[in-house]
Enzyme design. Structure first.
Site, PDB file in Angstrom:
ATOM      1  N   CYS A  22      52.314  99.574  39.735  1.00  0.00           N
ATOM      2  CA  CYS A  22      52.708  98.396  40.522  1.00  0.00           C
ATOM      3  C   CYS A  22      52.392  97.103  39.762  1.00  0.00           C
ATOM      4  O   CYS A  22      51.224  96.843  39.457  1.00  0.00           O
ATOM      5  CB  CYS A  22      51.954  98.444  41.857  1.00  0.00           C
ATOM      6  N   CYS A  25      49.869  94.867  41.523  1.00  0.00           N
ATOM      7  CA  CYS A  25      48.521  95.446  41.453  1.00  0.00           C
ATOM      8  C   CYS A  25      47.904  95.183  40.085  1.00  0.00           C
ATOM      9  O   CYS A  25      46.729  94.823  39.986  1.00  0.00           O
ATOM     10  CB  CYS A  25      48.575  96.949  41.715  1.00  0.00           C
TER      11      CYS A  25
END
Length: 97
Positions: A22, A25
């Site tokens: 991600c 993230c």
């Protein structure tokens, strides 16, 4: 790792659900590391990769990542999904300590 033990074992706990693939993230990783250092001794920070902890993420109704959850005395008191700056995250945790 026993999730219930983690959230009940300390007064205030910050949990992050993330995934290595991600981009949001990955962008938050250095921010979370800095927050973790600043909170050392006052509130532990735990990070769970949703791909390795599917059942925990599901039980906590994590649909979007990154998701940050603050627990106080075992109860969820705050939740945020998506990127945020470190000062905001730190302030949120410190407001419950």
């Amino acid at each position: 790792m026993d999730y219930n033990k983690i959230i009940n074992g300390n007064n205030v706990v910050l949990v992050e659900f993330y995934a290595s693939w991600c981009p949001h993230c990955r962008h938050m990783m250095p921010v979370v590391e800095q927050v973790k250092e600043l909170l050392e001794g006052s509130a532990p920070v735990y990070q769970f990769d949703i791909d390795e902890n599917k059942s925990i993420a599901s039980s906590q109704q994590v649909d979007t990542i990154p998701t940050f959850i603050i627990y106080k005395d075992g109860r969820e008191v705050w939740r945020h999904t998506g990127e945020m700056d470190g000062e905001t995250l730190l302030h949120q945790v410190e407001s419950y300590v």
